[in-house]
Design a protein around this motif. Structure first.
Motif: not given
Ligand SMILES: Cc1cc2nc3c(=O)[nH]c(=O)nc-3n(C[C@H](O)[C@H](O)[C@H](O)COP(=O)(O)OP(=O)(O)OC[C@H]3O[C@@H](n4cnc5c(N)ncnc54)[C@H](O)[C@@H]3O)c2cc1C
Length: 80
Positions: A30-32, A25-26, A44-47, A54-57
């Motif tokens: 909290d800012r991406g 996972e990347i 999904d590809a992140t931590t 809805v969370t991915a969006m």
């Protein structure tokens, strides 16, 4: 029945660039933001702990706004 598939993200191509976990996972804050300044990630590809539409969006919006913020600051004239 709960079908769960694809738990490992397709992030091999990022090896040696941004920091990944042992689950590939990347790593994002909290800012991406990733471990490389100016590179942001979402979904999904992140931590990000929850893997839902809805969370991915939401994290996509956060990453986009963070990229915008980064570009604005990075392109500001020195001394301003
Ligand atoms: C079976 C199943 C059921 C689910 N049910 C639900 C549900 O009911 N409700 C819910 O909220 N969520 C559900 N989810 C989760 C939801 O689908 C994900 O959380 C969401 O799609 C994540 O969005 P994303 O944009 O991060 O990733 P994705 O939707 O996976 O998008 C990633 C995209 O990147 C592309 N890609 C991958 N590698 C590369 C590459 N190297 N170059 C270019 N493109 C690439 C992929 O083809 C894909 O189109 C489910 C997931 C699964 C697998």
């Amino acid at each position: 029945m709960f079908v769960q598939i694809g738990l490992l993200p397709n992030t091999e191509w990022l090896d040696d660039t941004v920091e990944l976990t042992d689950r590939r996972e990347i790593v994002v804050d909290d800012r991406g933001a990733t471990s490389v300044p100016g590179i942001f990630a979402a979904g999904d590809a992140t931590t990000e702990p929850y893997k839902q539409i809805v969370t991915a969006m939401g994290s996509g919006s956060t990453a986009a706004l963070s990229a915008f913020d980064h570009l604005i600051r990075a392109s500001a004239p020195v001394g301003s």
